[in-house]
Write an enzyme that holds these catalytic residues in place. Structure first.
Site, PDB file in Angstrom:
ATOM      1  N   PHE A 118       6.833 -40.153  15.566  1.00  0.00           N
ATOM      2  CA  PHE A 118       6.795 -39.730  14.165  1.00  0.00           C
ATOM      3  C   PHE A 118       5.986 -38.446  14.082  1.00  0.00           C
ATOM      4  O   PHE A 118       5.266 -38.097  15.023  1.00  0.00           O
ATOM      5  CB  PHE A 118       6.143 -40.834  13.313  1.00  0.00           C
ATOM      6  N   GLN A 231       2.138 -35.240  -1.497  1.00  0.00           N
ATOM      7  CA  GLN A 231       2.992 -35.007  -0.326  1.00  0.00           C
ATOM      8  C   GLN A 231       4.438 -34.729  -0.734  1.00  0.00           C
ATOM      9  O   GLN A 231       5.019 -35.452  -1.541  1.00  0.00           O
ATOM     10  CB  GLN A 231       2.970 -36.233   0.586  1.00  0.00           C
ATOM     11  N   HIS A 233       8.058 -34.598   0.996  1.00  0.00           N
ATOM     12  CA  HIS A 233       8.727 -35.005   2.235  1.00  0.00           C
ATOM     13  C   HIS A 233       9.723 -33.919   2.612  1.00  0.00           C
ATOM     14  O   HIS A 233      10.454 -33.424   1.757  1.00  0.00           O
ATOM     15  CB  HIS A 233       9.445 -36.343   2.021  1.00  0.00           C
ATOM     16  N   LEU A 243      15.562 -40.384  -0.026  1.00  0.00           N
ATOM     17  CA  LEU A 243      14.867 -40.089   1.229  1.00  0.00           C
ATOM     18  C   LEU A 243      15.778 -40.222   2.454  1.00  0.00           C
ATOM     19  O   LEU A 243      16.557 -41.155   2.570  1.00  0.00           O
ATOM     20  CB  LEU A 243      13.689 -41.051   1.397  1.00  0.00           C
ATOM     21  N   GLU A 246      11.859 -39.769   8.165  1.00  0.00           N
ATOM     22  CA  GLU A 246      11.345 -38.984   9.280  1.00  0.00           C
ATOM     23  C   GLU A 246      11.801 -39.594  10.617  1.00  0.00           C
ATOM     24  O   GLU A 246      11.884 -38.916  11.635  1.00  0.00           O
ATOM     25  CB  GLU A 246       9.811 -39.003   9.189  1.00  0.00           C
ATOM     26  N   ARG A 277       4.155 -33.475   7.868  1.00  0.00           N
ATOM     27  CA  ARG A 277       5.063 -33.244   6.738  1.00  0.00           C
ATOM     28  C   ARG A 277       4.729 -31.987   5.948  1.00  0.00           C
ATOM     29  O   ARG A 277       5.634 -31.302   5.474  1.00  0.00           O
ATOM     30  CB  ARG A 277       5.017 -34.457   5.811  1.00  0.00           C
ATOM     31  N   HIS A 342       7.023 -36.956  -2.595  1.00  0.00           N
ATOM     32  CA  HIS A 342       7.142 -38.233  -1.891  1.00  0.00           C
ATOM     33  C   HIS A 342       5.953 -39.175  -2.051  1.00  0.00           C
ATOM     34  O   HIS A 342       6.128 -40.385  -2.130  1.00  0.00           O
ATOM     35  CB  HIS A 342       7.346 -37.929  -0.407  1.00  0.00           C
ATOM     36  N   ARG A 377      -0.893 -37.049   4.516  1.00  0.00           N
ATOM     37  CA  ARG A 377      -0.698 -38.332   5.186  1.00  0.00           C
ATOM     38  C   ARG A 377       0.296 -38.198   6.323  1.00  0.00           C
ATOM     39  O   ARG A 377       1.313 -37.511   6.185  1.00  0.00           O
ATOM     40  CB  ARG A 377      -0.159 -39.342   4.179  1.00  0.00           C
TER      41      ARG A 377
HETATM   42  C1  LIG Z   1      11.775 -43.971  -0.082  1.00  0.00           C
HETATM   43  C2  LIG Z   1      10.428 -44.197   0.536  1.00  0.00           C
HETATM   44  C3  LIG Z   1      10.310 -44.452   1.891  1.00  0.00           C
HETATM   45  C4  LIG Z   1       9.068 -44.644   2.476  1.00  0.00           C
HETATM   46  N1  LIG Z   1       8.987 -44.887   3.815  1.00  0.00           N
HETATM   47  C5  LIG Z   1       7.772 -45.117   4.376  1.00  0.00           C
HETATM   48  C6  LIG Z   1       7.666 -45.431   5.762  1.00  0.00           C
HETATM   49  O1  LIG Z   1       8.650 -45.546   6.484  1.00  0.00           O
HETATM   50  N2  LIG Z   1       6.428 -45.630   6.270  1.00  0.00           N
HETATM   51  C7  LIG Z   1       5.291 -45.550   5.509  1.00  0.00           C
HETATM   52  O2  LIG Z   1       4.200 -45.750   6.035  1.00  0.00           O
HETATM   53  N3  LIG Z   1       5.383 -45.271   4.187  1.00  0.00           N
HETATM   54  C8  LIG Z   1       6.585 -45.065   3.606  1.00  0.00           C
HETATM   55  N4  LIG Z   1       6.656 -44.785   2.271  1.00  0.00           N
HETATM   56  C9  LIG Z   1       5.449 -44.921   1.442  1.00  0.00           C
HETATM   57  C10 LIG Z   1       5.143 -46.410   1.223  1.00  0.00           C
HETATM   58  O3  LIG Z   1       6.335 -47.137   1.182  1.00  0.00           O
HETATM   59  C11 LIG Z   1       4.382 -46.667  -0.066  1.00  0.00           C
HETATM   60  O4  LIG Z   1       3.276 -45.815  -0.153  1.00  0.00           O
HETATM   61  C12 LIG Z   1       3.882 -48.117  -0.109  1.00  0.00           C
HETATM   62  O5  LIG Z   1       4.932 -49.016   0.143  1.00  0.00           O
HETATM   63  C13 LIG Z   1       3.225 -48.436  -1.429  1.00  0.00           C
HETATM   64  O6  LIG Z   1       2.954 -49.800  -1.468  1.00  0.00           O
HETATM   65  P1  LIG Z   1       2.048 -50.412  -2.611  1.00  0.00           P
HETATM   66  O7  LIG Z   1       1.941 -51.875  -2.328  1.00  0.00           O
HETATM   67  O8  LIG Z   1       0.803 -49.632  -2.733  1.00  0.00           O
HETATM   68  O9  LIG Z   1       2.873 -50.163  -3.949  1.00  0.00           O
HETATM   69  P2  LIG Z   1       4.393 -50.484  -4.355  1.00  0.00           P
HETATM   70  O10 LIG Z   1       5.158 -51.110  -3.279  1.00  0.00           O
HETATM   71  O11 LIG Z   1       4.917 -49.261  -4.973  1.00  0.00           O
HETATM   72  O12 LIG Z   1       4.206 -51.599  -5.462  1.00  0.00           O
HETATM   73  C14 LIG Z   1       3.607 -51.311  -6.715  1.00  0.00           C
HETATM   74  C15 LIG Z   1       3.611 -52.579  -7.540  1.00  0.00           C
HETATM   75  O13 LIG Z   1       2.822 -52.382  -8.692  1.00  0.00           O
HETATM   76  C16 LIG Z   1       3.485 -52.908  -9.819  1.00  0.00           C
HETATM   77  N5  LIG Z   1       3.006 -52.159 -10.985  1.00  0.00           N
HETATM   78  C17 LIG Z   1       2.821 -50.830 -11.106  1.00  0.00           C
HETATM   79  N6  LIG Z   1       2.315 -50.530 -12.320  1.00  0.00           N
HETATM   80  C18 LIG Z   1       2.167 -51.706 -12.973  1.00  0.00           C
HETATM   81  C19 LIG Z   1       1.686 -52.068 -14.257  1.00  0.00           C
HETATM   82  N7  LIG Z   1       1.241 -51.170 -15.134  1.00  0.00           N
HETATM   83  N8  LIG Z   1       1.694 -53.377 -14.593  1.00  0.00           N
HETATM   84  C20 LIG Z   1       2.155 -54.319 -13.728  1.00  0.00           C
HETATM   85  N9  LIG Z   1       2.607 -54.030 -12.490  1.00  0.00           N
HETATM   86  C21 LIG Z   1       2.609 -52.740 -12.122  1.00  0.00           C
HETATM   87  C22 LIG Z   1       4.945 -52.750  -9.530  1.00  0.00           C
HETATM   88  O14 LIG Z   1       5.695 -53.708 -10.239  1.00  0.00           O
HETATM   89  C23 LIG Z   1       4.979 -53.019  -8.019  1.00  0.00           C
HETATM   90  O15 LIG Z   1       5.095 -54.399  -7.789  1.00  0.00           O
HETATM   91  C24 LIG Z   1       7.896 -44.582   1.670  1.00  0.00           C
HETATM   92  C25 LIG Z   1       8.011 -44.336   0.315  1.00  0.00           C
HETATM   93  C26 LIG Z   1       9.250 -44.120  -0.249  1.00  0.00           C
HETATM   94  C27 LIG Z   1       9.323 -43.800  -1.711  1.00  0.00           C
END
Ligand SMILES: Cc1cc2nc3c(=O)[nH]c(=O)nc-3n(C[C@H](O)[C@H](O)[C@H](O)COP(=O)(O)OP(=O)(O)OC[C@H]3O[C@@H](n4cnc5c(N)ncnc54)[C@H](O)[C@@H]3O)c2cc1C
Length: 569
Positions: A118, A231, A233, A243, A246, A277, A342, A377
């Site tokens: 990566f 960031q 992407h 997306l 990578e 990135r 991203h 990141r």
């Molecule tokens: C398309 C894509 C691909 C990616 N690929 C990778 C990868 O391969 N490797 C990597 O390391 N990272 C990757 N990332 C980044 C990574 O996926 C995210 O940063 C990470 O999954 C975020 O997880 P989280 O648990 O913090 O939040 P999320 O999974 O975004 O969950 C947020 C939660 O908060 C809840 N929520 C938000 N606001 C409120 C509110 N006001 N009230 C109630 N609930 C709320 C939502 O319902 C949700 O359940 C990618 C991101 C994207 C967009």
């Protein structure tokens, strides 16, 4: 009033991992999420999750220490090095735990967890499940919450955080199904609310990634950290910014401009397509800006030399998405791509236990800034952060509740929750009954367009100042908006307009932080201050909300073993 010992807001990877840990530490736990947990953005992660397992033949001498160094160099030395060391040393533990819980990782020929190269990483250390890693991880994690019978409030949106005298008492949330506003008291609250990509145009993010948790905390007086580091992407589909992982370059994909050149040799002669990135995204945009892109503004991600078998095995979803959204089959033709917003490196200011300056209030995952990503990141480190720091935050929140903190919080609970419920009720009704001339959809579109254009890949004083002025204008127009539909049940217009104010405030913190940082570091690149300036800016930006917008403060970066050096690839 509803009460839980530990309340986790967010059903993505960070939230579920925090809930599991707090439960296993003996607390009564509930998760509250505005969507069903497996619809959180974590499910969309594609390329993989980093850990120095040393399974790849070219990575046998990999170690958490090397992983830490790559992460710190990638961060342009803005990450707190003690936090990074926790991230990388806990990584193997967390991956093996996910494996034992049944996560279907891709495998090496001899059955170990497969790892791919990566960007910005000295060794192939990104574990993956084809190109659907987030899906595999989140479903595995969700099974573990079901097994523990952890209560989930699905389709509840948190609107405010109850804080008094430096202590957190719970949240006030809208039950989207009924439209009722509920006070949810808690011994400790953990926000795991994800990123805010949709404050920007051209984002790879889910439409629910609006930074709403960051905004709710910010409005309750909790500071945000390093918000100017956004960031972009390098490879999102031209036209709609879906997306293209990578991992496509990790598997050997090339970037080519309209002249057919592998232009990365000019920007990162050693790392080529696997530069970090920030550097790769700027290289692509430079090619486009200088006229070596294709008409409309894109370059090619070329996988055609990888062969059908490898693409079908390692990148099946990428192929499906490219076919479905652009009609291009990557086996035969290169994919048109452009940089897209991203990820948020910044977020709610926490220490390495997930604690904020408000007692009983924790944050983990993309909404938090621990900080392990600094100014940029590395791919694969965010999924890792959600699990490592979700787990840590869960454990510390449980410890807080079991200690005297929980008892003390309960004593003032009813009074504080009644006050915050009353204030929140007024606010949500104001939005529900709003009948001004402004269309909130216009405000949102203008905000996104402004942020991408003025606080984007390339920044300068004049453009950012104009951007900030536009954001101020939107802040003034917000109270004059009108709502089209006034029912309470499932009124998503209402829910989205409610959070628009917070999106504007977070945008303001981003732009103000960027304007004040007169240097270039990682993702923050200024054409009017192109060099990194450690003397003046090797420090974190802390933004506090005041009546006149953000007030900025600064805090030193924690350096343990790695002194800042020039960053070349
Ligand atoms: C398309 C894509 C691909 C990616 N690929 C990778 C990868 O391969 N490797 C990597 O390391 N990272 C990757 N990332 C980044 C990574 O996926 C995210 O940063 C990470 O999954 C975020 O997880 P989280 O648990 O913090 O939040 P999320 O999974 O975004 O969950 C947020 C939660 O908060 C809840 N929520 C938000 N606001 C409120 C509110 N006001 N009230 C109630 N609930 C709320 C939502 O319902 C949700 O359940 C990618 C991101 C994207 C967009």
């Amino acid at each position: 009033m509803i009460y839980h010992e530990v309340l986790v807001v967010g059903g993505g990877l960070a939230g579920l991992r925090a809930a599991i840990e707090a439960h296993d530490a003996g607390c009564e736990v509930a998760v509250l999420s505005r969507v069903h947990p497996v619809r959180s953005h974590s499910v969309a992660a594609q390329g993989g999750i980093n850990a120095a397992l040393g399974n790849h033949e070219k990575a046998q001498d990999d170690s958490p220490e090397r992983h830490a160094f790559d992460t710190i160099k990638g961060s342009d030395y803005l990450a707190d090095q003690d936090a990074v060391e926790i991230l990388t040393s806990e990584a193997p533990v967390c991956i093996y735990e996910m494996e034992h819980w049944g996560c279907p990782f891709s495998r090496t020929a001899d059955g170990r967890i497969a790892q791919r190269p990566f960007g910005g990483a000295g060794y192939p250390r990104t574990c993956y499940a084809a190109d659907k890693t987030g899906h595999a991880l989140l479903h595995t994690m969700y099974e573990q919450t079901l097994k523990r019978r952890i209560r989930v409030y699905e389709e509840w949106q948190v609107v405010s955080l109850a804080v008094e005298d430096g202590r957190c008492y719970g949240v006030v949330a809208l039950d989207l199904r009924t439209g009722a506003l509920e006070a949810v008291g808690a011994g400790a609250v953990i926000f795991a609310t994800g990123g805010g990509g949709r404050i920007y145009g051209n984002s790879t993010n889910n439409i629910i990634n609006t930074g709403s948790g960051m905004a709710v905390a910010y409005m309750a007086g909790v500071p945000l950290k390093d918000m100017e580091f956004i960031q972009f992407h390098p490879t999102s589909l031209f036209g709609n910014n879906v997306l293209m992982t990578e991992g496509a370059r990790g598997e050997g994909g090339y970037l080519r401009n309209a002249l057919g050149e592998r232009f990365m040799e000019k920007y990162a002669p050693q790392a080529m397509e696997l530069a970090p990135r920030d550097i790769t995204a700027r290289a692509i945009q430079t090619e486009i800006n200088e006229g070596r892109g294709f008409p409309g503004g894109y370059v090619h991600l070329d996988l055609t030399h990888l062969g059908a078998e490898r693409i079908m095995e390692r990148l099946p979803a990428i192929r499906d998405i490219a076919i479905n959204f652009t009609g291009v089959d990557p086996i035969y033709e290169p994919i048109p791509i452009q940089p897209g917003q991203h990820y948020f490196m910044g977020g709610i200011d926490t220490d390495s236990t997930g604690a904020t300056e408000v007692a009983g209030f924790y944050a983990a995952g993309e909404c938090a800034c621990v900080s392990v990503h600094g100014a940029n990141r590395l791919g694969g480190n965010s999924l890792l952060e959600t699990i490592v720091f979700g787990r840590i935050a869960g454990r510390h929140a449980a410890g807080y509740v079991k200690g005297e903190g929980g008892e003390a919080a309960r004593s003032g609970l009813a009074k504080v929750m009644a006050r915050v419920l009353g204030e929140t009720e007024k606010k949500v009704l104001r939005v529900l009954e709003a009948d001004g001339p402004e269309d909130p959809a216009d405000l949102r579109d203008e905000l996104r367009e402004t942020m991408f254009r003025t606080v984007g890949l390339f920044r300068d004083e004049k453009t950012m100042t104009a951007g900030l002025e536009k954001v101020h204008e939107l802040r003034e127009r917000y109270p004059r908006m009108g709502l089209r539909h006034r029912g309470r049940r499932y009124n998503l217009d209402w829910a989205r307009n409610l959070e628009l104010e917070g999106m504007i405030l977070v945008a303001e913190a981003i732009a103000a932080g960027a304007l004040a940082r007169r240097e270039s570091r990682g993702s923050h690149f200024r054409t009017d201050a192109r060099e990194r300036d450690d003397e003046s800016f090797l420090k974190h930006t802390i933004a506090r909300l005041t009546g006149d917008g953000p007030r900025l403060e600064y805090r030193p970066v924690t350096i343990t073993r790695w002194e800042p050096k020039a960053r070349t690839y």
